[in-house]
Design a protein around this motif. Structure first.
Motif, short mmCIF file in Angstrom:
data_model
loop_
_atom_site.label_atom_id
_atom_site.label_comp_id
_atom_site.label_asym_id
_atom_site.label_seq_id
_atom_site.Cartn_x
_atom_site.Cartn_y
_atom_site.Cartn_z
N LEU A 184 0.83 -1.21 0.00
CA LEU A 184 0.00 0.00 0.00
C LEU A 184 0.86 1.25 0.00
O LEU A 184 0.56 2.24 -0.69
CB LEU A 184 -0.94 0.00 1.21
CG LEU A 184 -2.14 -0.96 1.13
CD1 LEU A 184 -2.78 -1.14 2.50
CD2 LEU A 184 -3.16 -0.45 0.13
N ASN A 187 2.67 1.70 -3.56
CA ASN A 187 1.86 1.96 -4.76
C ASN A 187 1.83 3.47 -5.00
O ASN A 187 1.07 4.20 -4.38
CB ASN A 187 0.44 1.41 -4.58
CG ASN A 187 -0.37 1.49 -5.87
OD1 ASN A 187 -0.51 2.55 -6.48
ND2 ASN A 187 -0.90 0.35 -6.29
N ASN A 189 0.86 5.32 -7.48
CA ASN A 189 -0.39 5.89 -7.99
C ASN A 189 -1.34 6.20 -6.84
O ASN A 189 -1.93 7.28 -6.77
CB ASN A 189 -1.07 4.91 -8.95
CG ASN A 189 -0.39 4.89 -10.31
OD1 ASN A 189 0.27 5.84 -10.69
ND2 ASN A 189 -0.56 3.78 -11.02
N LEU A 190 -1.47 5.25 -5.93
CA LEU A 190 -2.39 5.42 -4.80
C LEU A 190 -1.88 6.49 -3.85
O LEU A 190 -2.64 7.38 -3.42
CB LEU A 190 -2.54 4.08 -4.08
CG LEU A 190 -3.67 3.97 -3.06
CD1 LEU A 190 -5.02 4.23 -3.71
CD2 LEU A 190 -3.65 2.59 -2.40
N GLN A 191 -0.60 6.45 -3.53
CA GLN A 191 -0.04 7.39 -2.57
C GLN A 191 -0.06 8.83 -3.07
O GLN A 191 -0.17 9.77 -2.29
CB GLN A 191 1.39 6.98 -2.21
CG GLN A 191 1.47 5.74 -1.33
CD GLN A 191 0.81 5.92 0.03
OE1 GLN A 191 0.90 6.97 0.65
NE2 GLN A 191 0.12 4.89 0.48
N CYS A 193 -2.37 10.15 -4.78
CA CYS A 193 -3.74 10.66 -4.78
C CYS A 193 -4.32 10.78 -3.38
O CYS A 193 -5.03 11.73 -3.07
CB CYS A 193 -4.64 9.73 -5.61
SG CYS A 193 -4.19 9.66 -7.35
N PHE A 230 -9.20 -3.94 -5.54
CA PHE A 230 -7.76 -3.65 -5.58
C PHE A 230 -7.05 -4.90 -5.09
O PHE A 230 -7.50 -5.56 -4.14
CB PHE A 230 -7.47 -2.47 -4.67
CG PHE A 230 -6.01 -2.20 -4.42
CD1 PHE A 230 -5.20 -1.67 -5.41
CD2 PHE A 230 -5.44 -2.44 -3.17
CE1 PHE A 230 -3.86 -1.39 -5.18
CE2 PHE A 230 -4.11 -2.17 -2.92
CZ PHE A 230 -3.31 -1.64 -3.94
N GLU A 273 -5.77 -0.02 -8.52
CA GLU A 273 -6.02 1.07 -7.58
C GLU A 273 -7.10 2.04 -8.04
O GLU A 273 -7.77 2.66 -7.22
CB GLU A 273 -4.72 1.83 -7.26
CG GLU A 273 -4.03 2.45 -8.46
CD GLU A 273 -3.05 1.52 -9.13
OE1 GLU A 273 -2.32 2.00 -10.01
OE2 GLU A 273 -3.04 0.32 -8.82
N ARG A 299 -13.82 -1.40 -2.93
CA ARG A 299 -13.97 0.06 -2.94
C ARG A 299 -14.77 0.55 -1.72
O ARG A 299 -14.44 1.59 -1.15
CB ARG A 299 -14.67 0.51 -4.22
CG ARG A 299 -14.76 2.04 -4.34
CD ARG A 299 -15.66 2.50 -5.47
NE ARG A 299 -15.38 1.81 -6.70
CZ ARG A 299 -16.29 1.15 -7.40
NH1 ARG A 299 -17.53 1.11 -6.98
NH2 ARG A 299 -15.96 0.55 -8.52
N MET A 672 -4.38 8.20 -13.59
CA MET A 672 -3.55 8.31 -12.39
C MET A 672 -2.44 9.36 -12.55
O MET A 672 -2.04 10.01 -11.59
CB MET A 672 -2.95 6.96 -12.02
CG MET A 672 -3.91 6.07 -11.23
SD MET A 672 -4.32 6.79 -9.61
CE MET A 672 -5.38 5.51 -8.95
#
Length: 785
Positions: A184, A187, A189-191, A193, A230, A273, A299, A672
């Motif tokens: 987590l 990642n 892309n996730l971090q 955002c 995810f 993600e 989600r 992303m």
């Protein structure tokens, strides 16, 4: 084509923006134009031309040859030509550093056929470089710009109602938990955002369940609507790929074919993600190349985890409200409802929050900064916010609109307050004086939904047009969730736009509530700057909106076909229309959430109208559904921290930038990457020459990261836009009265003339079969049969 793509240079990496090219010391050589044909169909832009125009396009190609070492383009230049490499290699460099190499079949500069764009890279021939060149002048002289098809950018939505399959959490060892936490955190892309703290990460890890995936199984299928999960890889490997286009499949270029494989994800990696943020079809396929084990997070769990921090904030706000004397008789759930509806407002030093003698319509809780209380020009006291104290003032405005007894002036550099106006208070509860008079055992006054207030007399205009009297004439456009057709009333000859939504697709994507909201919002609207609703119909497979027709075309296609990008009078006119439309919507507590040129229509006179209320919603306080069009996403939408109607003013800033520059400021090939740029902020964006001066200042004032600091969210509201230097000399009254001459008037020969629309059936959204589910979600939809 190359493995690293951007919007305008087929071999440039993502961080190299589109590169329209022009020749430098180029020598012509007689080569038959027909030789260009095999290259042209590989170009995305030219795939939007009718096939019959390909010979015309090929005849416009001019052979150009560059010697080894020739500089084809210099960083910072503005070009007006497009190139395809027939043979040879070219180096792409940024700031003197090589970032890519272009080879045979690669192309660059397609956007230069449509608009001016500054070069953000230099290109030098590494060997003799033979190209085909098409100039913008030639492209326009041959009428090819007019014949291009410009498909809409699709909106995405949250899918609020859809029930996801959520399995019970699986037991986890300490090592498994560590792997998931690292996945987590790693990642990017996730971090980029969402800011996840340790507690939120732990909650997500706790909720995850384990699944085994045998070799060869396609865990994610490109285009699949079931995009809700995810995945973190515990063991094994997965390949990620996208489908080749027909032209790519026919290409002999091995590098191009390789570009379709996006990589391998091994143990400790993660994917999917985007599904945590909102509902959208899967963008790629993911297949197990070994027997594998994954951890799954849905989600719903992700969103509720992020919303938990908002719930903690509400508790703090309730603590403030407990100290407000005029609210002493409110029940706990009523105070919570008020706390959720509080909005933030920012102020600057020496700014008056309100002045002595003006009518009171809101009360304030000071959470940052310091203010002076001034009565009859004499300072009485000062109020200062601290970690423990949040002073309040103006609370009697919830009881009566009596004149303010003092002036409140900001004395700190900045200040921030939580605000509640009388109208909002009464929409979520009822008048405060009535609440104070009730008995101790009276029921709670909290309303489940904010009151929807249709226009006075609006019901009288419905039920007059039956669907059986409508004849279909042709397709006008396709959106993410519906198609719009031109229809004619067979008895009186009036023409309308009929928007059709697949009921199966609505249910599949969990958009039932949104569709009903769209109807209710349209009922509330009564503005010359918003498309009017005439009727709604409910078929066995389809829901219909019968809407006002605007035959001048979409603003997006109009700008591209007519070359209007960068024209300031046009940008002022269309942004003014958006400003009036938003002012009307926001006065009714409606947030629009999907502004873009595709959702602005021109009528036969050139007047602009906002259309498509599919993502609009009545909002009191904040809402948390992530939806809209990625190019226009605001930071708070991406971070899922809750948004208000301030999100619309962000999109207005993006629109102005796009109308002046030809592209949105955070444009990228993948969503992303857009979100990463948005999170970095507007101050990181390079403004092109046509977007500088007062225009740049207005964009920056609208695109503040803090929603409360956006120009119309500050004291003065929408008037702040009207008074901005960008609109110096603009006659707002004439615009409002519809007497201002539009800067562009489309050609419309009759009320059946569809020449300004070029929709293709290939762009139709999915049509999913619908079977009545017994919930009755659509029973109140129709206004007529």
């Amino acid at each position: 084509m190359g493995a690293l793509l951007c919007s305008d240079c087929s071999h440039a990496p993502e961080d190299v923006p589109a590169q329209p090219m022009s020749d430098s010391r180029g020598a012509s050589r007689p080569v038959a134009p027909s030789g260009a044909s095999k290259f042209l169909l590989q170009v995305k832009l030219f795939q939007r031309l009718p096939e019959t125009e390909l010979p015309t396009l090929a005849s416009a190609c001019e052979p150009k040859t560059f010697r080894s070492g020739d500089k084809v383009i210099t960083e910072g230049d503005v070009g007006d030509a497009f190139y395809i490499i027939r043979s040879g290699d070219a180096s792409v460099s940024v700031g003197g550093k090589e970032v890519a190499v272009l080879k045979q079949g690669d192309y660059f500069g397609e956007n230069a056929l449509l608009r001016d764009e500054p070069r953000t890279a230099s290109i030098v021939a590494k060997s003799e470089l033979q190209t085909y060149m098409i100039s913008r002048t030639k492209f326009e002289e041959m009428g090819l710009r007019e014949k291009l098809d410009f498909p809409q950018r699709k909106a995405v939505a949250g899918g609020a109602i859809k029930e996801l399959e959520v399995k019970p959490p699986s037991p986890k060892t300490a090592e498994e938990r560590k792997l998931m936490v690292q996945a987590l955190r790693n990642n990017q892309n996730l971090q980029s955002c969402v800011s996840l703290d340790d507690k939120q990460v732990a909650v997500l890890v706790d909720a995850a369940w384990k699944e085994t995936v045998p070799i060869g199984k396609e865990l994610i299928k490109e285009g699949d609507l079931n995009a809700d999960y995810f995945y973190i890889v515990q063991s094994g490997k997965f390949s990620i790929s996208v489908t080749q286009t027909e032209s790519q499949a026919q290409s002999a270029n091995a590098a191009q074919a390789a570009a379709q494989s996006l990589g391998i994800v091994s143990a400790g990696g993660s994917f999917g993600e985007l599904a945590l943020l909102y509902f959208a079809p899967r963008a790629a396929s993911v297949r197990a190349v070994q027997d594998s084990v994954v951890w799954v997070i849905d989600r719903k769990t992700f969103k509720s985890t992020l919303a938990k921090s908002a719930q903690d904030t509400v508790k703090d706000y309730v603590g403030y409200l407990d100290k407000v004397q005029v609210l002493a008789k409110l029940k706990p759930d009523e105070k919570e409802a008020v706390a959720k509806a509080l909005t933030e407002m920012s102020f600057s030093k020496s700014e008056d929050v309100f002045q002595q003698g003006e009518a009171g319509d809101a009360f304030y809780i000071l959470v940052e900064g310091e203010v002076a209380v001034i009565k009859d020009s004499t300072e009485q006291t000062r109020l200062k916010a601290s970690g423990k104290e949040a002073p309040m003032f103006g609370e009697r405005a919830l009881l009566t609109k009596e004149p303010r007894i003092a002036t409140i002036t900001v004395t700190s550099e900045t200040a921030k307050a939580l605000v509640m106006d009388k109208e909002t208070f009464e929409m979520i509860l009822q008048p405060l004086d009535e609440l104070n008079k009730r008995g101790k055992d009276a029921p709670s006054a909290v309303k489940k939904e904010p009151a929807v207030r249709p226009n006075t007399g609006s019901q009288k205009r419905f039920g007059n047009i039956e669907r059986k009297h409508l004849k279909q004439l042709g397709l006008l456009g396709c959106g993410g969730f519906g198609a719009v057709e031109l229809v004619e009333h067979v008895e009186n000859g009036n023409t309308y736009a009929l928007k059709a939504l697949s009921k199966g697709y609505v249910v599949k994507s969990g958009m039932q509530q949104s569709v009903m909201s769209e109807k209710n919002v349209q009922l509330m609207c009564d503005s010359p700057f918003i498309v009017k609703l005439f009727e709604t119909y409910n078929g066995s497979q389809t829901l219909y909106f019968l809407l006002e027709l605007a035959l001048g075309g979409e603003l997006y296609a109009t700008y591209n076909k007519k070359g209007l990008f960068g024209k300031e009078p046009h940008a002022k006119f269309y942004l003014a229309g958006v400003t009036h439309a938003f002012e009307h919507l926001h006065s009714k507590k409606i947030v629009f959430r999907d502004l873009k040129p595709e959702n602005l229509l021109l009528n036969e006179h050139g007047k602009v109208k906002l259309t498509d209320m599919g993502l609009a919603k009545v909002i009191i306080g904040k809402t948390y559904t992530t939806c809209g069009t990625p190019d226009y996403f605001a930071p708070e939408l991406i971070a899922s921290t809750g948004h208000t109607h301030a999100v619309d003013w962000w999109t207005a800033g993006i629109l102005l930038f796009e109308l002046l520059s030809g592209h949105p400021p955070f444009e990228s090939a993948y969503p992303m990457q857009i979100y990463q740029k948005v999170t970095k902020g507007i101050h990181k964006v390079a403004f092109p020459p046509k977007c500088r001066g007062p225009a740049e200042d207005l964009v920056r004032c609208l695109c503040k990261k803090d929603p409360s600091e956006r120009l119309p969210m500050k004291k003065g509201g929408v008037a702040n836009i009207k008074k901005h230097m960008f609109y110096k000399g603009f006659d707002w009254q004439a615009f409002q009265d519809l007497t201002m001459e539009p800067p562009y008037k489309p050609q419309v020969k009759s009320k059946k003339d569809m020449c300004n629309f070029h929709a293709r059936k290939d762009d139709l959204p999915p049509q999913v079969p619908y079977k009545e589910d017994g919930t009755g979600w659509d029973k109140d939809f129709a206004t007529s049969t």
